[in-house]
Design an enzyme around this catalytic site. Structure first.
Site, PDB file in Angstrom:
ATOM      1  N   GLU A   1       3.253  10.364   2.488  1.00 54.80           N
ATOM      2  CA  GLU A   1       2.298  11.455   2.314  1.00 54.80           C
ATOM      3  C   GLU A   1       1.336  11.542   3.495  1.00 54.80           C
ATOM      4  O   GLU A   1       1.031  12.634   3.989  1.00 54.80           O
ATOM      5  CB  GLU A   1       1.508  11.257   1.004  1.00 54.80           C
TER       6      GLU A   1
ATOM      7  N   ASP B   1      -5.593   1.556   5.510  1.00 52.95           N
ATOM      8  CA  ASP B   1      -7.007   1.897   5.658  1.00 52.95           C
ATOM      9  C   ASP B   1      -7.514   1.312   6.979  1.00 52.95           C
ATOM     10  O   ASP B   1      -7.424   0.109   7.207  1.00 52.95           O
ATOM     11  CB  ASP B   1      -7.791   1.303   4.484  1.00 52.95           C
TER      12      ASP B   1
ATOM     13  N   GLY C   1       0.843  -1.186   0.000  1.00 48.46           N
ATOM     14  CA  GLY C   1       0.000   0.000   0.000  1.00 48.46           C
ATOM     15  C   GLY C   1       0.878   1.236   0.000  1.00 48.46           C
ATOM     16  O   GLY C   1       0.754   2.112   0.861  1.00 48.46           O
TER      17      GLY C   1
END
Length: 278
Positions: free
Chosen positions: A253, A177, A96
């Site tokens: 990020e 997530d 991911g």
């Protein structure tokens, strides 16, 4: 009369022109935006190898191909299995990987190690691939970033298709997530079943790195790794001495976003234990 170009058209026009120009400028992230989450249980029309031995890494790490293009040895290998071999295996996986912040930050720090970003979203994968291509061009004289690559993959389904037993030395799970709803917990990237797959591909002594800004998810990951017989949590003093932890905190990020919002970051590392004797 044709109307103004929509977002998708603008995105495709930009990417086509960017790649045709063979520029060394970094790609613009705004043309690769995609929704933050993807359903890992959906059919994403993915291409994946039937086994790690059938995976051709040569286009991802051309500088590490063990036989030069056009050589008799390469022609012989191609005639037998169609796969050009690398001089070494991929050792680090960023699962991911998002827009590749961790990947490009770690590549110069681990120049002799092959790092792979794995991302399920098409546009985001393309951005990371174009970003690495530009960084390689910018650093052609030093050879930096030749050891970093990214591919589109659903690791919840196909991780063992890419890596053989005990191949990896590090796996990063950065700001996954959280899937807050209880009925969605089965989609979390850490679970009893998935941890067994991580144990399969990570060598004894290897490390799983986790970071999140969601305390509930942090506790979930700690609980599931602590309860797995193949892993033990790395002590905090050793954790903080690991240079990869500092990079993980500051270069992704999501990590930068949390920093701007002055939010918490929960870190936990887990070492792959030696397998018990039969």
């Amino acid at each position: 009369m044709a109307g103004p170009a929509n977002k998708r058209q603008k995105r495709e026009e930009y990417k086509n022109s960017y790649r045709e120009e063979s520029t060394v400028a970094l790609p613009k992230k705004k043309f690769y935006r995609q929704r933050a989450h993807a359903n890992p249980f959906s059919d994403h029309q993915l291409t994946y190898p039937v086994s790690p031995e059938s995976m051709d890494w040569s286009s991802y790490y051309p500088a590490f191909v063990s036989t030069p293009p056009g050589s008799a040895v390469e022609d012989s290998n191609a005639a037998t299995d169609g796969v050009r071999k690398l001089s070494q295996d991929v050792e680090v996986a960023d699962i991911g990987c998002g827009f590749g912040g961790l990947l490009v930050a770690l590549a110069p720090k681990l120049p002799n190690t092959l790092l792979l970003g794995m991302e399920i979203r098409t546009q985001v994968t393309e951005y990371v691939q174009d970003r690495i291509k530009a960084l390689r061009a910018q650093n052609a004289d030093t050879g930096l970033y030749q050891n970093a690559a990214c591919l589109r993959a659903n690791t919840m389904k196909f991780l063992p298709n890419f890596f053989k037993k005990h191949q990896l030395s590090k796996i990063f799970l950065c700001f996954p997530d959280p899937h807050f709803k209880a009925r969605k917990h089965k989609a979390r990237i850490v679970s009893t079943t998935l941890n067994s797959e991580y144990a399969y591909v990570v060598r004894p002594g290897g490390i799983i790195y986790t970071i999140t800004d969601v305390e509930d998810l942090h506790n979930w990951m700690v609980q599931h790794f602590d309860s797995h017989p193949s892993f033990a949590r790395v002590p905090e003093d050793e954790q903080e001495a690991d240079e990869c932890v500092s990079v993980m905190r500051t270069e992704t990020e999501e990590g930068k976003k949390v920093e701007r919002n002055k939010g918490p970051k929960f870190v936990a590392l887990f070492r792959r234990l030696e397998d018990p004797e039969w």
